[in-house]
Motif scaffolding. Sequence first.
Motif, PDB file in Angstrom:
ATOM      1  N   ARG A 106       0.863  -1.193   0.000  1.00  0.00           N
ATOM      2  CA  ARG A 106       0.000   0.000   0.000  1.00  0.00           C
ATOM      3  C   ARG A 106       0.886   1.226   0.000  1.00  0.00           C
ATOM      4  N   ASN A 145      -3.135   5.286   1.845  1.00  0.00           N
ATOM      5  CA  ASN A 145      -3.623   3.972   1.407  1.00  0.00           C
ATOM      6  C   ASN A 145      -4.082   3.877  -0.038  1.00  0.00           C
ATOM      7  N   ASN A 181      -4.065   2.004  -3.476  1.00  0.00           N
ATOM      8  CA  ASN A 181      -3.804   0.573  -3.683  1.00  0.00           C
ATOM      9  C   ASN A 181      -3.610   0.142  -5.134  1.00  0.00           C
TER      10      ASN A 181
END
Length: 484
Positions: free
Chosen positions: A201, A224, A226
């Motif tokens: 991440r 975060n 992804n």
Amino acid sequence: MSYLLNGEKSEWEVVIGLEVHAQITAKSKLFSGAAAEFGAEPNSQVSLVDAALPGMLPVINQFCIEQAVKTGLGLKAKINLHSIFERKNYFYPDLPQGYQISQFQKPIVGEGILTLDMPDGLRKIGIERLHIEQDAGKSLHDQDPKRTFIDLNRSGIALMEIVSKPDLRSPQEAGEYVKKLRMILRYLGTCDGNMEEGSLRCDANVSVRKVGEKALRTRAEIKNINSIRFVMAAIEHEALRQIGVYDEGGEVIQETRLYDPNKDETRSMRSKEEAHDYRYFPDPDLLPVFLEQEFVDRIQQSLPELPDAKKKRFIDDFGLTPDDVETLLADIEISDFYEKVAGESDPKLSANWVIHELFAILNKDGLNISESPVSAEYLAKLINLIGDKVISGRTAKDVFEIMVKLGSDPMEIVEEKGLKQITNSSEIEAMVDALVKENPGQAEQYKDGNMKVAGWFIGQIMKVSKGKANPQLVGDLLKKKLGN
Ligand code: MN
């Protein structure tokens, strides 16, 4: 270096630093013996330590330490023989301890370097540090209309947080950085790099400044992210947002933002904490980590060949183009497969066959290279059949198709189907004579130097011979018969 915004040269440049959280490939968690595998039933891989029951005591998983050192060495970084685990205090429902065991003042790995191969040359990006910490659990919001559930399977899995210096200057560079880092981790076998499953991440620290400015302006952190595509899109949008704020006479505030891929925008999540908000202190349950230099040296000696070195070798030894090498290196299993083929046959032809013919088949059926219906050994054999003039390149494609279906030996296919090239010139001569006789008009045109007709003749012979005549031989015979 100035930054292109929406493809136009701008007076602004973007300054980016990335924090990558990479799950360490290991059978068990960082401080407990619970399994670390992805995809199990919720809460089926949780020890007392991971659930933070009173009286639990963490025990360091030495393999995770080894993996972190290995990664540090792969990033040409300084390994700190003395490091400390500290408690980072914060409250969150998926963090049962009320703190995360992490490293702060003394991380296990210090400064390193990661080299990017950009279109306009090499770029060396500084690594600030790599530290080890625990992953948190996961809040499940989609199981019940009213309640949030907690899955603690991820709680306590070992993470490496790899922090870059603010050396990146464009979304493209940031994307390349994540790609390259992921490739190195996969080559090392220290993280599987699977962004969809969350094993890798990325948080991006983004600020902008006028080209030529020395000082850094206030940054925002996007949490975060992804996928590599989203890393690039999030940075692009955040940079444009900040420039908009300054253009209107405003100030960017330090905060944590979220990227929403559906709306393609970033939005504020919370004001950014400072380190002192976390009340870090050494974890009294864990001794400091002391490593022996010999331990580090042993890991250094066991490092596999990494992408940069392999790329140079493929170009120098095999004469491949940088683009071909890029494709072959993307995955260590692909480069291993390629090397097996190239070791037994012509390396250039091998690259072409792997990249074009084999990849087409794999992509079509959604297969990994490890599931390839054609083995490296048989592909090399097929390439050698072309090189030895047993079959033409055209016939080889037909043979390859049969190999894909049956997985059989190319030589057997060639013999069984009678596909061997006709290299016996009297046999071809007879075909040429017959064709010339039947087509006196074309023969005249050939004599007049019409090269299109030469191609037509060769095509006809290939047809008559079912692709088995050697085209070179046909051309030579035509010249002999008809002149030119
Ligand atoms: Mn972290």
